[in-house]
Design an enzyme around this catalytic site. Structure first.
Site, PDB file in Angstrom:
ATOM      1  N   TYR A  96     -29.244-139.297 118.150  1.00 46.41           N
ATOM      2  CA  TYR A  96     -30.538-139.889 118.484  1.00 46.41           C
ATOM      3  C   TYR A  96     -30.434-140.735 119.738  1.00 46.41           C
ATOM      4  O   TYR A  96     -29.351-141.077 120.191  1.00 46.41           O
ATOM      5  CB  TYR A  96     -31.073-140.720 117.319  1.00 46.41           C
ATOM      6  CG  TYR A  96     -30.443-142.088 117.164  1.00 46.41           C
ATOM      7  CD1 TYR A  96     -31.119-143.242 117.556  1.00 46.41           C
ATOM      8  CD2 TYR A  96     -29.170-142.240 116.604  1.00 46.41           C
ATOM      9  CE1 TYR A  96     -30.548-144.497 117.411  1.00 46.41           C
ATOM     10  CE2 TYR A  96     -28.593-143.491 116.451  1.00 46.41           C
ATOM     11  CZ  TYR A  96     -29.291-144.617 116.862  1.00 46.41           C
ATOM     12  OH  TYR A  96     -28.721-145.861 116.725  1.00 46.41           O
ATOM     13  N   LYS A 126     -23.597-141.116 119.603  1.00 45.87           N
ATOM     14  CA  LYS A 126     -24.748-141.819 119.013  1.00 45.87           C
ATOM     15  C   LYS A 126     -25.350-140.968 117.888  1.00 45.87           C
ATOM     16  O   LYS A 126     -26.391-140.324 118.055  1.00 45.87           O
ATOM     17  CB  LYS A 126     -25.787-142.155 120.085  1.00 45.87           C
ATOM     18  CG  LYS A 126     -26.801-143.207 119.653  1.00 45.87           C
ATOM     19  CD  LYS A 126     -27.653-143.634 120.824  1.00 45.87           C
ATOM     20  CE  LYS A 126     -28.720-144.642 120.429  1.00 45.87           C
ATOM     21  NZ  LYS A 126     -28.159-145.956 120.025  1.00 45.87           N
ATOM     22  N   GLU A 185     -18.624-154.412 118.193  1.00 43.20           N
ATOM     23  CA  GLU A 185     -19.997-154.547 118.687  1.00 43.20           C
ATOM     24  C   GLU A 185     -20.883-155.051 117.567  1.00 43.20           C
ATOM     25  O   GLU A 185     -20.438-155.252 116.439  1.00 43.20           O
ATOM     26  CB  GLU A 185     -20.500-153.198 119.218  1.00 43.20           C
ATOM     27  CG  GLU A 185     -20.428-152.071 118.223  1.00 43.20           C
ATOM     28  CD  GLU A 185     -20.655-150.703 118.860  1.00 43.20           C
ATOM     29  OE1 GLU A 185     -21.240-150.629 119.956  1.00 43.20           O
ATOM     30  OE2 GLU A 185     -20.243-149.699 118.257  1.00 43.20           O
ATOM     31  N   LEU A 234     -20.208-147.843 121.057  1.00 43.10           N
ATOM     32  CA  LEU A 234     -21.189-147.010 121.733  1.00 43.10           C
ATOM     33  C   LEU A 234     -21.210-147.354 123.216  1.00 43.10           C
ATOM     34  O   LEU A 234     -21.155-148.528 123.579  1.00 43.10           O
ATOM     35  CB  LEU A 234     -22.584-147.236 121.135  1.00 43.10           C
ATOM     36  CG  LEU A 234     -23.688-146.392 121.744  1.00 43.10           C
ATOM     37  CD1 LEU A 234     -23.501-144.925 121.390  1.00 43.10           C
ATOM     38  CD2 LEU A 234     -25.052-146.883 121.290  1.00 43.10           C
TER      39      LEU A 234
END
Length: 285
Positions: free
Chosen positions: A32, A149, A181, A205
């Protein structure tokens, strides 16, 4: 009622349908992207489209549309739904074969593609940016390919709920003693004027907003270090912040109940937010 895009068709959201055999539903076998809209224009579309291509390639998944068609769909959704400020969510899955099977379906099974808008008036004027957010630390228990992702977002969702239960806004994940993260954002600290954030790898990411913010920081003669940092470093930092497509640059003022710096948004985060929004609006498509 919103108009959404499903497999080549613009339809009212109440009429949108995806098969129960879709592999995104059964296996989280999908990717996505989320692109922000400011002033009716797309922010960092090229970056999101390029990362989407990489995610598809890493999972050996074919693209149902090319970049130009994807841009046209985004623009059509913005216009149809009268989005001034908001976001467009895009999801592509490996498709819906005739039955459930762990093995990938035959090559002739077409991918599923879905896009929808979220209307967020005043997206760039978030009150949270003026006071900062609070985070907690949690163990990073996600799968190893966080650079892709994917729609495998259960643990980040759990992390958001852990933060909520603790009276915080978000969680920073920690692995082998170093912060990776946030649950849906890249994490940064600032110490003695230096911006420190995790270096790129499979552990995080590769944020589109991250790339833009670091580029703007360097252009503004700010010092940047891309390396892992510990929770102790975060708690003793002068300031901290996160970046993402929907929050842009968001100051972090507390970690695990301890103030970071003065406990208020710091000058570096505030300046980077100003620069990012100004430059991104200029380059919006």
């Amino acid at each position: 009622m919103r108009t959404v895009y499903v497999n080549g068709q613009f339809v009212p959201e109440g009429e949108a349908k995806v098969s129960v055999f879709d592999r995104g539903f059964l296996f989280a076998d999908g990717v996505y992207e989320v692109t922000s809209v400011l002033g009716g224009k797309l922010i960092d579309f090229d970056g999101h489209a390029t990362r989407l291509e990489r995610s598809l390639r890493e999972l050996d998944m074919k693209a149902p549309v090319d970049k130009d068609e994807l841009l046209a769909v985004h623009r059509e959704l913005v216009e149809i739904n009268s989005i001034e400020d908001g976001m467009i969510y895009l999801q592509i899955t490996r498709g819906a074969p005739a039955d459930r099977d762990f093995a990938y379906p035959a090559a002739d099974v077409e991918p599923t593609i879905v896009l929808f808008t979220q209307n967020k008036p005043g997206l760039a004027d978030s009150p949270a940016a003026k006071v900062g957010i609070k985070v907690i630390s949690i163990e990073d228990q996600r799968w190893g390919r966080r650079d892709i992702k994917t729609v495998q977002l259960l643990y980040p969702s759990m992390g958001k709920m852990m933060a909520k239960a603790a009276g915080a806004d978000d969680a920073w994940m920690v692995e082998d003693g170093k912060v990776t993260e946030g649950t849906s954002n890249n994490a940064y600290i600032v110490k003695d004027g230096t911006i420190i954030t995790r270096d790129l790898g499979t552990e995080i990411l590769h944020g589109i907003t991250r790339a833009a913010v670091l580029r703007f920081a360097r252009e503004a003669q700010m010092k940047v270090e891309e390396r892992g940092f510990t929770l102790e470093e975060a708690k003793n930092a002068d300031e901290a912040f996160i970046t993402s497509a929907s929050t842009f640059v968001m100051p972090v003022v507390e970690m695990d109940g301890q103030k970071i710096g003065t406990g208020e948004p710091g000058p570096v985060a505030k300046r980077l937010r100003e620069i990012y929004l100004e430059e991104s609006r200029k380059a919006a498509t």
